[in-house]
Design a protein around this motif. Structure first.
Motif, short mmCIF file in Angstrom:
data_model
loop_
_atom_site.label_atom_id
_atom_site.label_comp_id
_atom_site.label_asym_id
_atom_site.label_seq_id
_atom_site.Cartn_x
_atom_site.Cartn_y
_atom_site.Cartn_z
N ASP A 23 -13.53 -15.74 -6.76
CA ASP A 23 -12.78 -14.54 -6.38
C ASP A 23 -11.68 -14.88 -5.38
OD1 ASP A 23 -14.38 -13.05 -8.01
OD2 ASP A 23 -15.44 -11.99 -6.40
N LEU A 27 -7.62 -14.30 -6.10
CA LEU A 27 -6.80 -13.46 -5.23
C LEU A 27 -5.72 -14.27 -4.53
CD1 LEU A 27 -9.45 -11.05 -3.67
CD2 LEU A 27 -7.77 -10.54 -5.45
N SER A 31 -1.68 -13.70 -4.83
CA SER A 31 -0.93 -13.55 -3.59
C SER A 31 0.21 -14.57 -3.52
CB SER A 31 -1.88 -13.72 -2.40
OG SER A 31 -1.20 -13.63 -1.20
N VAL A 103 -7.84 -7.56 -11.58
CA VAL A 103 -7.24 -7.50 -10.24
C VAL A 103 -6.50 -6.18 -10.08
CG1 VAL A 103 -5.58 -8.57 -8.66
CG2 VAL A 103 -7.02 -10.01 -10.12
N LEU A 141 -4.69 -6.62 -2.74
CA LEU A 141 -5.24 -7.04 -4.02
C LEU A 141 -6.75 -6.89 -3.98
CD1 LEU A 141 -3.13 -10.30 -4.29
CD2 LEU A 141 -2.68 -8.15 -5.47
N THR A 142 -7.33 -6.36 -5.04
CA THR A 142 -8.78 -6.19 -5.10
C THR A 142 -9.32 -6.86 -6.36
OG1 THR A 142 -8.59 -4.06 -6.25
CG2 THR A 142 -8.71 -4.01 -3.84
N TRP A 147 -11.36 -8.32 -1.45
CA TRP A 147 -9.99 -7.83 -1.28
C TRP A 147 -9.19 -8.77 -0.40
CZ3 TRP A 147 -8.69 -6.94 3.75
CH2 TRP A 147 -9.72 -6.66 4.63
N SER A 148 -7.88 -8.67 -0.54
CA SER A 148 -6.94 -9.45 0.26
C SER A 148 -5.76 -8.54 0.58
CB SER A 148 -6.49 -10.66 -0.55
OG SER A 148 -5.39 -11.29 0.06
#
Length: 167
Positions: A23, A27, A31, A103, A141-142, A147-148
Motif C-alpha cells: 500500500d 501511494l 504521489s 486509489v 490519496l487513499t 492514506w497519504s
C-alpha cells in the motif's frame, strides 16, 4: 515444535510487512507521479510563457494548457473521438497519470479544510502561471484503510509537507 512455532510467527510478521509496504509503495508511486506532472507544468508555463494546468478527474491527472482545462471532453471541437472518448493528444493534453481503480483522490484548495472528491465527474484545476507561481494545493490519496496527504509548495511545485498513515 518450538522451532516451527517461531518460524510461523516470523513468516506471519513478514507477510504483514509485505502487505503494508505494498500500500505504501502504491501511494508513494501515485504521489511521485503527480509531483512530476506538477514540476513539468510549472516548467512548461515558465518556458512557454503560457499558463498550464493540472486537471484532476476521476482516476486521472492530466497536464494541459489552461485554456483547455476543465472542458467537457465530449464538447471539445478539436478533439477526435476514439472509442467513445476524446483523444488526449488532439484535446491538448501534454501528459497524464492514470491511477489504479483502488486509489481514491481528493483535492484541498488553498485556505480551505475541505477535501473535495474527484469522483462523480468532478473536475479540479490546479493553475501554473508563467511567473512560476501556483496555488498551494493539497492532494489526499487513499487505498483501502491507508492514506497519504501531500501539500505542494506554490513556488517550486514540489511536495512541501507529506503525512501518511499505512494500515
Amino acid at each position: 515444535m518450538v522451532v516451527l512455532s517461531i518460524a510461523a510467527i516470523v513468516l506471519a510478521g513478514g507477510v504483514g510487512m509485505m502487505i503494508y509496504s505494498s500500500d505504501e509503495r502504491e501511494l508513494s508511486d501515485v504521489s511521485s507521479g503527480i509531483e512530476l506532472l506538477a514540476k513539468k507544468a510549472r516548467t512548461m508555463a515558465i518556458l512557454q510563457q503560457t499558463p498550464y494546468a493540472l486537471e484532476f478527474r476521476d482516476g486521472v491527472v492530466k497536464l494541459l494548457p489552461l485554456a483547455n482545462a476543465g472542458m467537457d471532453e465530449t464538447r471539445l471541437t478539436s478533439g477526435r473521438q476514439v472509442g467513445g472518448e476524446v483523444d488526449d493528444e488532439s484535446a491538448g493534453v501534454v501528459d497524464s497519470y492514470h491511477l489504479s481503480g483502488d486509489v481514491g483522490m481528493f483535492v484541498r484548495r488553498w485556505n480551505s479544510d475541505a477535501w473535495l472528491t474527484t469522483r462523480n465527474k468532478s473536475i479540479h484545476i490546479w493553475r501554473f502561471d508563467p511567473n512560476g507561481i501556483s496555488e498551494p494545493l493539497g492532494v489526499r490519496l487513499t487505498l483501502n484503510d491507508s492514506w497519504s496527504e501531500d501539500t505542494y509548495h506554490p513556488l517550486t511545485a514540489t511536495i512541501r509537507d507529506r503525512q501518511f498513515e499505512m494500515r
